[in-house]
Design a protein around this motif. Structure first.
Motif, short mmCIF file in Angstrom:
data_model
loop_
_atom_site.label_atom_id
_atom_site.label_comp_id
_atom_site.label_asym_id
_atom_site.label_seq_id
_atom_site.Cartn_x
_atom_site.Cartn_y
_atom_site.Cartn_z
N ALA A 61 -9.37 1.21 3.23
CA ALA A 61 -8.11 0.53 2.90
C ALA A 61 -7.82 -0.53 3.96
CB ALA A 61 -6.96 1.53 2.84
N TRP A 62 -7.19 -1.62 3.52
CA TRP A 62 -6.89 -2.75 4.39
C TRP A 62 -5.47 -3.21 4.17
CZ3 TRP A 62 -11.12 -4.07 7.37
CH2 TRP A 62 -12.37 -3.65 6.90
N ILE A 63 -4.86 -3.77 5.21
CA ILE A 63 -3.65 -4.55 5.02
C ILE A 63 -4.10 -6.01 4.99
CG2 ILE A 63 -3.09 -4.62 7.50
CD1 ILE A 63 -0.11 -4.61 6.62
N ALA A 64 -3.56 -6.77 4.07
CA ALA A 64 -4.08 -8.11 3.81
C ALA A 64 -2.97 -9.15 3.80
CB ALA A 64 -4.80 -8.13 2.46
N ALA A 65 -3.26 -10.28 4.44
CA ALA A 65 -2.46 -11.49 4.27
C ALA A 65 -3.08 -12.23 3.10
CB ALA A 65 -2.49 -12.33 5.54
N ALA A 66 -2.44 -12.17 1.95
CA ALA A 66 -3.06 -12.65 0.71
C ALA A 66 -2.04 -13.35 -0.15
CB ALA A 66 -3.67 -11.47 -0.05
N GLY A 67 -2.49 -14.37 -0.87
CA GLY A 67 -1.59 -15.07 -1.76
C GLY A 67 -0.33 -15.51 -1.04
N THR A 68 0.81 -15.08 -1.53
CA THR A 68 2.09 -15.48 -0.95
C THR A 68 2.73 -14.39 -0.09
OG1 THR A 68 3.17 -14.79 -3.01
CG2 THR A 68 2.60 -17.13 -2.79
N GLY A 69 1.94 -13.35 0.28
CA GLY A 69 2.57 -12.30 1.04
C GLY A 69 1.61 -11.33 1.68
N ILE A 70 2.11 -10.12 1.90
CA ILE A 70 1.39 -9.05 2.56
C ILE A 70 1.21 -7.91 1.56
CG2 ILE A 70 1.33 -7.47 4.51
CD1 ILE A 70 1.31 -10.39 5.36
N ALA A 71 -0.01 -7.39 1.50
CA ALA A 71 -0.31 -6.34 0.54
C ALA A 71 -1.24 -5.31 1.15
CB ALA A 71 -0.95 -6.92 -0.72
N LEU A 72 -1.26 -4.12 0.57
CA LEU A 72 -2.27 -3.13 0.87
C LEU A 72 -3.40 -3.30 -0.13
CD1 LEU A 72 -0.09 0.01 1.61
CD2 LEU A 72 -1.05 -1.64 3.22
N LEU A 73 -4.62 -3.33 0.37
CA LEU A 73 -5.81 -3.47 -0.46
C LEU A 73 -6.52 -2.14 -0.45
CD1 LEU A 73 -7.88 -5.19 -2.04
CD2 LEU A 73 -8.79 -5.96 0.17
N THR A 74 -6.55 -1.48 -1.60
CA THR A 74 -7.13 -0.15 -1.69
C THR A 74 -8.65 -0.24 -1.80
OG1 THR A 74 -6.96 -0.10 -4.11
CG2 THR A 74 -5.04 0.64 -2.87
N PRO A 75 -9.35 0.89 -1.58
CA PRO A 75 -10.81 0.85 -1.65
C PRO A 75 -11.36 0.38 -3.00
CG PRO A 75 -10.11 2.83 -0.52
CD PRO A 75 -8.86 2.18 -1.05
N ASP A 76 -10.60 0.52 -4.08
CA ASP A 76 -11.08 0.06 -5.38
C ASP A 76 -10.72 -1.40 -5.66
OD1 ASP A 76 -8.38 0.11 -5.98
OD2 ASP A 76 -8.53 1.60 -7.58
N GLY A 77 -10.14 -2.09 -4.66
CA GLY A 77 -9.84 -3.51 -4.81
C GLY A 77 -8.47 -3.82 -5.37
N THR A 78 -7.61 -2.81 -5.54
CA THR A 78 -6.27 -3.03 -6.06
C THR A 78 -5.35 -3.51 -4.94
OG1 THR A 78 -6.57 -1.28 -7.70
CG2 THR A 78 -4.30 -1.94 -7.21
N LEU A 79 -4.48 -4.48 -5.27
CA LEU A 79 -3.47 -4.95 -4.32
C LEU A 79 -2.14 -4.27 -4.59
CD1 LEU A 79 -3.91 -8.83 -4.00
CD2 LEU A 79 -4.38 -7.10 -2.27
#
Length: 297
Positions: free
Chosen positions: A73-91
């Motif tokens: 799992a990752w925390i991501a600076a993505a698109g227009t904000g901050i999201a958790l990125l799960t192991p299956d690729g879900t934001l």
């Protein structure tokens, strides 16, 4: 100040548009290709190799940090904000603050600090002056705008004790330094100018701090990486055979410098533009810190 032009090893022949965010995480080199929204890992960092794609998003991906205690799992600076990125690729979005800005904008580079918070910058797509911000994401998932009025907020990096934050405003050629309260995450006073690049010297991009406390900075537009002493004076410059180096990562054990580069904005790119390059250096780095989040991914 010294300068070297040692041969660069092409570690990954990626032809990436905007490779960025290189970090050493759990024995592997992790990086992104921002505009295509892709996340990669490289377990063999010795010579040309095939990286593994970990995720592909439908939004730009500025940077990630691992989530403590949650493998994959990752925390991501993505698109227009901050999201958790799960192991299956879900934001799983925590907040999208750049949805509320007056010009179309996206998140940019980011890093976790030693206390387990995640810091990331933003920028307008068209580079509108003053449209960028610096954000902090606390362990409870709250996203706080720490500073605004920046243009291209880039390259956050921390000292080992978490009390000093460096970040860049690439468009105006400044590297800024802030004191940080490691308990609250609040800034102690405002940012001060740590270094300023002159006309024609390029713009500061991704950064990292080595084990001696010195700051390494990728210089976009100038084909170089600079190493600064904590007092602000320039110690060394490494020549990069590509005009747009974007991020720097020092291996924790074998004295190697990894540099991502971009093809974006290069009229006649070669194999070293949009690649991951490796250089021998005389100092080590540290592994990336994790976000110690308490919300579920």
């Amino acid at each position: 100040m010294t300068s070297t032009a040692v041969p660069a090893a092409v570690v990954v022949e990626g032809a990436y548009e905007l490779a960025e965010g290189g970090r050493w995480v759990d024995g592997r080199y992790v990086y992104v290709d921002i505009l295509s929204g892709r996340l990669f890992e490289l377990r063999d960092g010795t010579g040309p190799a095939a990286p593994r794609q970990l995720a592909r998003l439908d939004v730009p991906l500025g940077a990630v940090a691992p989530v403590s205690g949650r493998p994959g799992a990752w925390i991501a600076a993505a698109g227009t904000g901050i999201a958790l990125l799960t192991p299956d690729g879900t934001l799983e979005w925590l907040d999208r603050p750049e949805d509320r800005t007056p010009v179309p904008s996206r998140m940019n580079d980011g890093v976790a600090d030693p206390a387990g918070r995640f810091w990331a910058g933003s920028m307008a797509y068209d580079g509108t002056h003053g449209a960028g911000s610096l954000y902090r994401t606390d362990p409870d998932g709250t996203v706080v705008r720490v500073l605004d009025g920046l243009t291209i907020a880039n390259g956050p990096a921390f000292t080992a004790d978490g009390t000093v934050l460096y970040f860049a405003d690439t468009a105006v050629g400044t590297i800024l330094r802030c004191r940080v309260d490691p308990v609250s995450g609040g800034l102690v006073g405002g940012p001060e100018v740590f270094a300023r690049l002159g006309d024609g010297e390029g713009g500061p991009d991704g950064m990292t701090v080595d084990v001696e406390g010195c700051l390494w900075v990728a210089i976009w537009g100038a084909g170089g990486v600079r190493r600064y002493h904590p007092d602000g004076h320039l110690l060394h410059t490494v020549t990069v055979p590509a005009p747009h180096p974007t991020s720097v990562c020092l291996h924790p054990s074998d004295n190697r410098l990894f540099v991502t580069t971009a093809r974006y904005g290069v009229e006649n790119p070669t194999e070293t533009s949009g690649a991951v390059l490796g250089f021998p250096v005389s100092v080590r780095g540290t592994a990336a810190c994790s976000w110690r989040g308490t919300v579920s991914a």
